[in-house]
Design a protein around this motif. Structure first.
Motif, PDB file in Angstrom:
ATOM      1  N   LEU A 225       0.834  -1.203   0.000  1.00  0.00           N
ATOM      2  CA  LEU A 225       0.000   0.000   0.000  1.00  0.00           C
ATOM      3  C   LEU A 225       0.868   1.252   0.000  1.00  0.00           C
ATOM      4  N   ALA A 226       1.894   1.259   0.860  1.00  0.00           N
ATOM      5  CA  ALA A 226       2.792   2.413   0.925  1.00  0.00           C
ATOM      6  C   ALA A 226       3.577   2.562  -0.370  1.00  0.00           C
ATOM      7  N   GLN A 270       8.698   6.731   8.079  1.00  0.00           N
ATOM      8  CA  GLN A 270       8.129   7.801   8.906  1.00  0.00           C
ATOM      9  C   GLN A 270       6.762   8.185   8.335  1.00  0.00           C
ATOM     10  N   VAL A 271       5.704   7.820   9.054  1.00  0.00           N
ATOM     11  CA  VAL A 271       4.335   7.962   8.562  1.00  0.00           C
ATOM     12  C   VAL A 271       3.679   9.205   9.161  1.00  0.00           C
ATOM     13  N   PHE A 272       3.126  10.075   8.322  1.00  0.00           N
ATOM     14  CA  PHE A 272       2.339  11.210   8.788  1.00  0.00           C
ATOM     15  C   PHE A 272       1.115  10.714   9.563  1.00  0.00           C
ATOM     16  N   PRO A 273       0.641  11.483  10.557  1.00  0.00           N
ATOM     17  CA  PRO A 273      -0.594  11.073  11.244  1.00  0.00           C
ATOM     18  C   PRO A 273      -1.760  10.807  10.295  1.00  0.00           C
ATOM     19  N   ASP A 274      -1.974  11.706   9.337  1.00  0.00           N
ATOM     20  CA  ASP A 274      -3.155  11.548   8.480  1.00  0.00           C
ATOM     21  C   ASP A 274      -3.024  10.422   7.463  1.00  0.00           C
ATOM     22  N   GLN A 275      -1.818   9.827   7.349  1.00  0.00           N
ATOM     23  CA  GLN A 275      -1.653   8.708   6.428  1.00  0.00           C
ATOM     24  C   GLN A 275      -2.169   7.399   7.017  1.00  0.00           C
ATOM     25  N   PRO A 277      -5.227   6.826   8.475  1.00  0.00           N
ATOM     26  CA  PRO A 277      -6.555   6.559   7.904  1.00  0.00           C
ATOM     27  C   PRO A 277      -6.560   6.550   6.378  1.00  0.00           C
ATOM     28  N   ALA A 278      -5.787   7.435   5.754  1.00  0.00           N
ATOM     29  CA  ALA A 278      -5.837   7.568   4.293  1.00  0.00           C
ATOM     30  C   ALA A 278      -5.188   6.388   3.576  1.00  0.00           C
ATOM     31  N   TRP A 279      -4.087   5.879   4.093  1.00  0.00           N
ATOM     32  CA  TRP A 279      -3.350   4.802   3.432  1.00  0.00           C
ATOM     33  C   TRP A 279      -3.697   3.429   3.982  1.00  0.00           C
TER      34      TRP A 279
END
Length: 380
Positions: A225-226, A270-275, A277-279
């Protein structure tokens, strides 16, 4: 004349407004804090009441403030957010410069006002998030909150919160994400704010990028997915090492390591907070109520289950000025409050958490088995 944009950030009763001549800065703050704290755009005119961070991309202003820091006055060289930073005083203000990032700071602790100037938009936006978060942290600490070194997930139906403790590498993030894969909402992956309320403990998130090893990302089923998101032109957090990005794009799933002094350190995504739910379809929680404490151990050859004996909460599970290794309070925004909160607040939190159910758990590298075990444990 520059157009000024503004974003107001609120967590519990703490607020700070980020103002900037660069829209990218306030957009970044809204994106970064929005999923966990309340971050909204506000009119710049009239938004300066209360704590504020003025953040500008201005090479001339950076040079002027850097010159002031380095004009021979007494100073201290520290590391803030992994960057070498020189800190000095200008009257009642704290001034500082980070030459590697081309950032300069001015903080007025008595008023809660701060300023950042820099030469490039991205480092300035990152610094704005850090300083805004430090302003919120200072206000929350003075208001009786404390900071725990823990991950946290929340059950949506009743806000029951599972707090997971352990040193680096113990499995805090793994435990939180395994429960998140079974429908719990992610509140924090590394640290949380806590405060006594009624006869319990309220919990707030500490917004930050989440560090996930390539192996964990793969085990959770998120690697592809990433990778597809990156291939389509999206980006992970800019503090991520380029080698990690290259490995993702190339499909290399084995862990990456770098030398960190005398030991090796895993380089992580390093994952953003909003990623989340989005990803990855992981919902985020904005608060909860402490219900259960977990103390995980990861043993590759073990079967997921409860461990014999096990430890309980101790003073090392609280973030303090001595243990805060990334964001020391060099700008005086905590106004003398210990980095992890007032002593009385920490003592009350410790007493109330001690009365909650504790479980020492063993996990292995089988994420499905670990998630099933944790889900059943929390349901019992």
């Amino acid at each position: 004349m520059d157009t000024i944009s503004a974003t107001r950030i609120q967590a519990a009763d703490a607020t700070v407004t980020v103002l900037s001549n660069a829209l990218a800065v306030t957009d970044w703050s809204r994106r970064y804090f929005g999923p966990w704290w309340n971050a909204t755009d506000v009119p710049a005119q009239g938004s300066c009441a209360g704590p504020a961070v003025r953040v500008d991309v201005d090479a001339t202003a950076y040079a002027d403030l850097a010159r002031l820091v380095n004009d021979g006055r007494d100073h201290e060289d520290v590391v803030f957010a992994k960057a070498r930073t020189r800190v000095a005083r200008d009257g009642d203000d704290v001034i500082a410069v980070s030459p590697e990032e081309e950032l300069a700071y001015r903080s007025s602790p008595a008023t809660g006002r701060s300023a950042i100037v820099g030469c490039r938009a991205e480092p300035v936006a990152l610094a704005a998030v850090r300083l805004a978060r430090e302003s919120i942290r200072g206000q929350l600490l003075r208001d009786g909150w404390a900071v725990l070194h823990a991950s946290a997930v929340v059950r949506t139906s009743d806000r029951a919160t599972v707090l997971t403790f352990g040193s680096k590498g113990a499995g805090k993030t793994t435990t939180a994400l395994l429960l998140a894969s079974r429908g719990w909402s992610l509140l924090a992956n590394d640290r949380v704010f806590v405060r006594p309320s009624g006869d319990g403990i309220d919990v707030l998130p500490w917004p930050s990028a989440a560090a996930l090893g390539l192996g964990l990302l793969d085990a959770l089923g998120w690697f592809d997915l990433a990778r597809e998101r990156l291939r389509s032109g999206e980006h992970l957090h800019p503090t991520q090492n380029q080698q990690v990005t290259d490995a993702l794009l190339a499909g290399r799933r084995e862990p990456l390591w770098e030398e960190d002094g005398k030991r090796k350190r895993e380089m992580k995504v390093q994952v953003f907070p909003d990623q989340f739910p989005a990803w990855f379809d992981v919902e985020l929680a904005t608060g909860g109520r402490a219900a259960v404490l977990l103390f995980p151990q990861v043993r590759p050859d073990a079967v997921p289950g409860l461990a014999d004996g096990g430890r309980t909460l101790d003073e090392h599970d609280f973030m303090t000025g001595k243990t805060e290794d990334r964001y020391p309070d060099i700008f005086g925004l905590a106004h003398g409050v210990e980095g992890g909160g007032r002593a009385d607040a920490r003592a009350t939190v410790a007493d109330r958490l001690a009365a909650l159910p504790h479980h020492s758990v063993i996990l292995n590298h089988d994420t499905a088995a670990g998630a099933d075990f944790l889900h059943k444990l929390m349901a019992d």
